[in-house]
Scaffold this active site. Sequence first.
Site, PDB file in Angstrom:
ATOM      1  N   TRP A  66     127.605 -13.497  23.208  1.00 31.58           N
ATOM      2  CA  TRP A  66     126.723 -14.292  24.081  1.00 31.58           C
ATOM      3  C   TRP A  66     126.209 -13.463  25.241  1.00 31.58           C
ATOM      4  CZ3 TRP A  66     124.792 -17.990  21.552  1.00 31.58           C
ATOM      5  CH2 TRP A  66     125.556 -18.755  20.670  1.00 31.58           C
TER       6      TRP A  66
ATOM      7  N   LYS B 153     130.076 -27.906  24.449  1.00 30.92           N
ATOM      8  CA  LYS B 153     131.483 -27.536  24.283  1.00 30.92           C
ATOM      9  C   LYS B 153     132.389 -28.425  25.141  1.00 30.92           C
ATOM     10  CE  LYS B 153     129.646 -23.678  22.367  1.00 30.92           C
ATOM     11  NZ  LYS B 153     128.624 -22.680  22.679  1.00 30.92           N
TER      12      LYS B 153
ATOM     13  N   ASP C 217     127.719 -17.546  32.681  1.00 29.12           N
ATOM     14  CA  ASP C 217     127.537 -18.446  31.550  1.00 29.12           C
ATOM     15  C   ASP C 217     128.905 -19.086  31.297  1.00 29.12           C
ATOM     16  OD1 ASP C 217     127.265 -19.717  29.130  1.00 29.12           O
ATOM     17  OD2 ASP C 217     126.617 -17.933  28.008  1.00 29.12           O
TER      18      ASP C 217
HETATM   19  C1  LIG Z   1     127.598 -21.894  22.604  1.00 28.21           C
HETATM   20  C2  LIG Z   1     127.317 -20.874  23.624  1.00 28.21           C
HETATM   21  C3  LIG Z   1     126.009 -20.510  23.981  1.00 28.21           C
HETATM   22  C4  LIG Z   1     124.796 -21.036  23.251  1.00 28.21           C
HETATM   23  O1  LIG Z   1     124.501 -22.323  23.588  1.00 28.21           O
HETATM   24  P1  LIG Z   1     123.164 -23.013  23.014  1.00 28.21           P
HETATM   25  O2  LIG Z   1     123.196 -24.317  23.699  1.00 28.21           O
HETATM   26  O3  LIG Z   1     123.312 -23.072  21.537  1.00 28.21           O
HETATM   27  O4  LIG Z   1     122.026 -22.179  23.408  1.00 28.21           O
HETATM   28  C5  LIG Z   1     125.843 -19.593  24.997  1.00 28.21           C
HETATM   29  N1  LIG Z   1     126.885 -19.065  25.642  1.00 28.21           N
HETATM   30  C6  LIG Z   1     128.158 -19.381  25.327  1.00 28.21           C
HETATM   31  C7  LIG Z   1     129.280 -18.764  26.083  1.00 28.21           C
HETATM   32  C8  LIG Z   1     128.412 -20.296  24.308  1.00 28.21           C
HETATM   33  O5  LIG Z   1     129.672 -20.615  23.994  1.00 28.21           O
END
Ligand SMILES: *Cc1c(COP(=O)(O)O)cnc(C)c1O
Length: 359
Positions: free
Chosen positions: A102, A197, A173
Amino acid sequence: MARTINFNAGPAALPLGALERAQKELLDLGGTGMSVMEHSHRGKAYEAVHNEAIALTKELLAVPDNYDILLLQGGASQQFAVIPMNLLPQGKSADYILTGAWSQKAYKEAKTLGTARVASSTEKDKKFTRIPAQNELDLDANAAYVHITSNNTIFGTQWDTFPNVGNVPLIADMSSDIAWRPIDVSKFGLIYAGAQKNLGPSGLAVVIVRKDLVEAGRKDIPVIFQYRTHSENNSLYNTPPTFSVYVLRNVLAELKQNGGLSAIEKVNREKAKLLYDAIEARSDVFSAPVEKASRSTMNVVFTLSTPELETEFLAEAKKRGMEGLKGHRSVGGMRASIYNAVSREWVAALADLISGFKK
Ligand SMILES: *Cc1c(COP(=O)(O)O)cnc(C)c1O
């Protein structure tokens, strides 16, 4: 109805209470005779839900007054681009600490928009099985910001202590570990998370951003991508994903009812310990590739000694009503995602399966 024991990485398990509330209110939101999905986003009924979602985020995460809380469409990946669009001006460079897939994606987007450099990467020596130490960070004191991924969903690593980046804004993030424990928001310039999540349905991103960064953001980008547009309009510049915001509200309301972030941290730590202990106790078959100090409390990555045993393990898990244990296609092995909504009982059932497997 039997609920599946859900270890999916994302979209992932949601608190049953939040879903039941949505079920109960689906056709009639608060006596209005309409579903939340049928309400105008400019009407009182939706506005109350929207403002409650923002207020609960502020309260639960103890967000200081000099921060905006934005509810935006496009998930976390869109923020990979929107962050440099707003916060990486020409003539400046941004630092990216690479700890997994990511952060690599976020770095790639920044490079298409401006100058970005890698301040550290744990890919080559250790295949992303650890978080770098402070003295491994090659930080640019003049950087526009430093970007980290607080929890690496795919590799199962997590920042325990956040890096010291001096006066440069720290951007995180937190898609897969937001709200797992209390944090000091004032240490960050911007925090963002795709909701699917730990917070709610997919497609929605929660962005917590310092107001001075919003104000200083670039104006030579499309209005729809400017943080200031959404800040000035309380995230109602255009039609927000109203149902997703509504479920976010339900999830946060339940989290508050259950004692907030300190209470959930305790449960989360117990769950992670249960699982890592079970894996370690069965080192004849199981192993966890991540260095101990970098282990994630949200995504527990482990392998079995042969592919045949992994297939058998997954089949046995399925028999016991468990889903989502197959590791990410890029790393293989197993991964149990044990977010806030995954109960201690579910994790104990998995730990039992590991303890007794082939004994
Ligand atoms: C799942 C995830 C993403 C991507 O999220 P989307 O909503 O599919 O764009 C980005 N960063 C992390 C750390 C993730 O776990």
